[in-house]
Design a protein around this motif. Structure first.
Motif, mmCIF file in Angstrom:
data_model
loop_
_atom_site.group_PDB
_atom_site.id
_atom_site.type_symbol
_atom_site.label_atom_id
_atom_site.label_comp_id
_atom_site.label_asym_id
_atom_site.label_seq_id
_atom_site.Cartn_x
_atom_site.Cartn_y
_atom_site.Cartn_z
ATOM 1 N N THR A 50 6.135 6.936 -3.841
ATOM 2 C CA THR A 50 6.599 6.305 -5.072
ATOM 3 C C THR A 50 7.526 7.193 -5.884
ATOM 4 N N HIS A 53 10.839 7.615 -2.438
ATOM 5 C CA HIS A 53 10.681 6.721 -1.290
ATOM 6 C C HIS A 53 10.706 7.466 0.049
ATOM 7 N N ASP A 89 3.047 7.548 -9.713
ATOM 8 C CA ASP A 89 2.489 6.211 -9.538
ATOM 9 C C ASP A 89 1.777 6.101 -8.198
ATOM 10 N N ILE A 91 0.394 4.503 -4.541
ATOM 11 C CA ILE A 91 0.924 3.692 -3.461
ATOM 12 C C ILE A 91 -0.018 2.504 -3.244
#
Length: 557
Positions: A50, A53, A89, A91
């Motif tokens: 996150t 990528h 954040d 996954i």
């Protein structure tokens, strides 16, 4: 046997095709998924980190965690929770069902919220961490309530934002203020000299959170606000406008300020709002030093988002630029400007670029890489004087430049800590829990000097990922969790299509062990002193970099 990237995991996967400790890439409902086996258990997680990528299929499994090959973010494969920055954040995770000798990926689970509890983090990281936690006596909780009534974060950069997010994810529900001298909400600072300056990342990609995020999460974000002084014993800060803000616990995350040069004949370009980076400190004279930007001056600096936008605007019409400084920021700026087709001259006192940090071999490799992209180097010299577009060097050479970008280092912003009488030593001194000598006051990021078990010394490091991880640890310790900071420093530097990853910190070394060849862009270098590996640099070996980080973490527990 490796499943194809298009394998449909809803149709089932034979356990024979998924040995213990292995991963398979596939899809479920059109989304990319990684299927992982740990003993008799299987887990399905989102395929991309996150942060940027990165492909997690190429990452490293360690216990019940997976580490991203690009920038070393770490996730819990059971819950998806982001355990270590730079990912902030979680996954996605899917339910996995075993039927006979096959496993099937079913529906997506609700998004993970919060951080893993301390016990879960230690279980994921292994028995050494659990033993350390069990034997650790938490000095951070003594003399104050376990849950502060209010927390103030001074600084709106990497450490400050990571701390605020961690506090809320750990369940802290009381008053939380973040005071930042910057005129922009927290943004992706490493990208300023990379894709953003190169023109590959638009403005809207840079903020780390949407504007409404702060209000929605009860984080009072005070931008363009400076702290004049800190009264640690009285538990309050005084702002430059005279307001006073009380706190029960405080994090100093004031970051660093660019080293600014007095170059004969040159005026400093100024942006619409002068800033001094992520911190909230006022300079020695009570005023902030000007930040680079769109003004008419020849010398620009790159530290804030405002600086970056102003520099992009100037680069849009520039033909030739002089970059002063041949270390990481200077050379990343050079690469980004060359991507725009601008002619670049790099001027530096160094004999070899980055020699002091990574040694002669890596420095010459990076220099040759830039030369192959058209960069001209003028080393062992500096700027003597500037007149209009003519830049005179101390060795007698004269260059043409539409403007100059100065990247000659930064200094920790210590004014707030000094105002409180907090112990300093070329930074803010903290203990293994990141607490200063003032109870309830912590420090993280570029200003913090902490005891490093790996080298046996006290170190201060100016890396983005490290600042985020320190912010996370400091936040948990403000809540009384007693978590030792053991993460080794990590940073990456991008030069065209070549990334250099560095784990650890070696201020000096007596030998460099090289495996592979830099010329082939496939190399590992170990920086050793007194028989101990203090840092590892890699090119083209992401998993080796991850493994080195894991080994350094284990060595400190």
């Amino acid at each position: 046997m490796q499943a194809t990237p298009q394998a449909d995991f809803s149709s089932g996967v034979s356990l024979d095709d998924l040995p213990d400790g292995h991963m398979l890439a596939g899809k479920i409902g059109g989304e990319d998924v990684v299927l992982i086996r740990r003993g008799e258990s299987c887990f399905a997680i989102g395929a991309a980190c996150t942060h940027y990528h990165g492909p997690l299929i190429d990452g490293l499994l360690a216990g019940d965690t997976i580490r991203c090959p690009l920038h070393h973010a770490c996730f819990d494969i059971r819950t998806g929770v982001a355990l270590h920055a730079p990912a902030l954040d979680p996954i996605a995770c899917w339910r996995v069902e075993r039927v006979g000798d096959k496993v099937f990926v079913r529906e997506k689970r609700p998004e993970a919220v919060g951080s893993a509890p301390a016990g879960a983090r230690q279980a994921a990281e292994g028995p050494a961490a659990r033993a350390t936690a069990a034997s650790t006596s938490s000095s951070v909780a003594r003399g104050r309530a376990a849950t502060p009534g209010s927390i103030v974060i001074v600084g709106g950069g990497a450490a400050g934002l990571a701390a605020a997010l961690t506090l809320r994810r750990e369940g802290y529900a009381n008053a939380l203020q973040m005071i930042s001298a910057d005129d922009s909400a927290p943004y992706d600072r490493p990208n300023l000299s990379k894709d953003f300056l190169a023109g590959n990342a638009p403005d809207e990609w840079m903020p780390l959170r949407a504007p409404e995020f702060y209000a929605d999460n009860g984080i009072e974000l005070l931008l363009g606000t400076r702290v004049a002084s800190l009264d640690a014993s009285g538990r309050r800060v005084t702002l430059a406008d005279g307001r006073r803000v009380a706190f029960d616990a405080l994090l100093l995350a004031t970051g660093a300020e660019p080293v600014r040069l007095d170059i004969a004949g040159a005026a400093v370009a100024t942006s619409a709002s002068a800033t001094v980076g992520p911190g909230a400190a006022v300079g020695p004279g009570g005023a902030a030093s000007a930040s680079a930007g769109a003004g008419a001056g020849q010398v620009c600096y790159l530290r804030s988002f405002s600086d970056g936008r102003a520099l992009v605007a100037r680069a849009a019409t520039a033909r030739r630029v002089v970059v002063l400084g041949a270390s990481f920021i200077g050379l990343e700026v050079a690469a980004s400007l060359r991507t725009r087709g601008i002619e670049v001259d790099v001027v530096g006192l160094e004999r070899v670029p980055m020699e002091r940090v990574l040694g002669t071999e890596v420095g010459r490799f990076v220099q040759d890489l830039h030369v192959s992209h058209g960069v001209r180097f003028h080393l062992g010299t500096t700027i003597a004087r500037v007149h209009d577009r003519r830049v005179a060097l101390t060795d007698g050479a004269t260059l043409e430049a539409d403007f100059i970008v100065a990247g000659v280092g930064v200094r920790p912003a210590l004014a707030v800590a000094q105002s409180a009488g907090i112990a300093l030593d070329r930074g803010v001194l903290v203990d293994q829990f990141l607490q200063t000598n003032a109870p309830g006051v912590f420090a993280a990021g570029d200003i913090a000097r902490w005891p490093d078990a790996l080298s046996g010394g006290s170190i201060r490091v100016e890396h983005w990922v490290l600042a985020e991880r320190q912010g996370q640890t400091a936040a948990r310790n403000m809540l009384g969790q007693g978590e030792r900071f053991v993460a080794p420093p990590f940073f990456w530097s991008q030069h065209y299509d070549v990334a250099i990853n560095v784990v650890g910190h070696a201020e000096s070394w007596d030998s460099i062990e090289t495996d592979g060849a830099l010329a082939s862009r496939d190399c590992t270098l170990r920086y050793r002193r007194a028989g101990r590996t203090l840092a590892v640099a890699t090119v083209g070996r992401d998993r080796a970099s991850l493994q080195a980080e894991l080994e350094m973490e284990s060595a400190q527990r």
